[in-house]
Motif scaffolding. Structure first.
Motif, short mmCIF file in Angstrom:
data_model
loop_
_atom_site.label_atom_id
_atom_site.label_comp_id
_atom_site.label_asym_id
_atom_site.label_seq_id
_atom_site.Cartn_x
_atom_site.Cartn_y
_atom_site.Cartn_z
N LEU A 54 3.97 35.10 -23.78
CA LEU A 54 4.17 36.60 -23.68
C LEU A 54 5.43 36.53 -23.00
N GLU A 55 5.82 35.53 -21.92
CA GLU A 55 7.18 35.76 -21.18
C GLU A 55 8.23 35.22 -22.41
N ASN A 56 8.01 34.29 -23.37
CA ASN A 56 8.92 34.13 -24.28
C ASN A 56 9.29 35.37 -25.01
N ILE A 57 8.18 35.89 -25.66
CA ILE A 57 8.34 37.09 -26.63
C ILE A 57 9.29 38.36 -25.48
N GLN A 58 8.90 38.48 -24.47
CA GLN A 58 9.66 39.59 -23.37
C GLN A 58 11.04 39.22 -23.33
N MET A 59 11.28 37.74 -23.20
CA MET A 59 12.60 37.41 -23.01
C MET A 59 13.47 37.58 -24.56
N ALA A 60 12.76 37.48 -25.60
CA ALA A 60 13.42 37.63 -26.69
C ALA A 60 13.38 38.93 -27.11
N TRP A 61 12.74 39.75 -26.56
CA TRP A 61 12.65 41.41 -26.73
C TRP A 61 13.95 41.82 -26.05
N LEU A 62 13.95 41.15 -24.72
CA LEU A 62 15.16 41.95 -23.79
C LEU A 62 16.46 41.53 -24.28
#
Length: 67
Positions: A54-62
């Motif tokens: 979820l952190e990786n997805i959040q950073m990609a989204w950011l």
């Protein structure tokens, strides 16, 4: 070919297109998990996520959000 948890960059793009008004850093992981699993192209097991994923997805989204 559907999205899997490891497709963080593609998921980030999809989330940014679906929720352009949201600040990815303000989204709780419980909500992020739901947003990902509700994407029309998502085809992975909802139980296979983790905080790191979820952190990786959040950073990609950011990254998409900030352009």
């Amino acid at each position: 070919m559907g999205l899997k948890w490891q497709d963080s960059e593609d998921i980030g793009i999809e989330l940014n297109q679906k929720f352009p008004e949201l600040d990815p850093l303000a989204v709780r992981f419980t909500d992020l998990h739901r947003y990902v699993t509700e994407l029309k192209d998502f085809e992975d097991d909802p139980k296979k996520s983790s905080e790191g994923i979820l952190e990786n997805i959040q950073m990609a989204w950011l990254e998409e959000h900030n352009g």
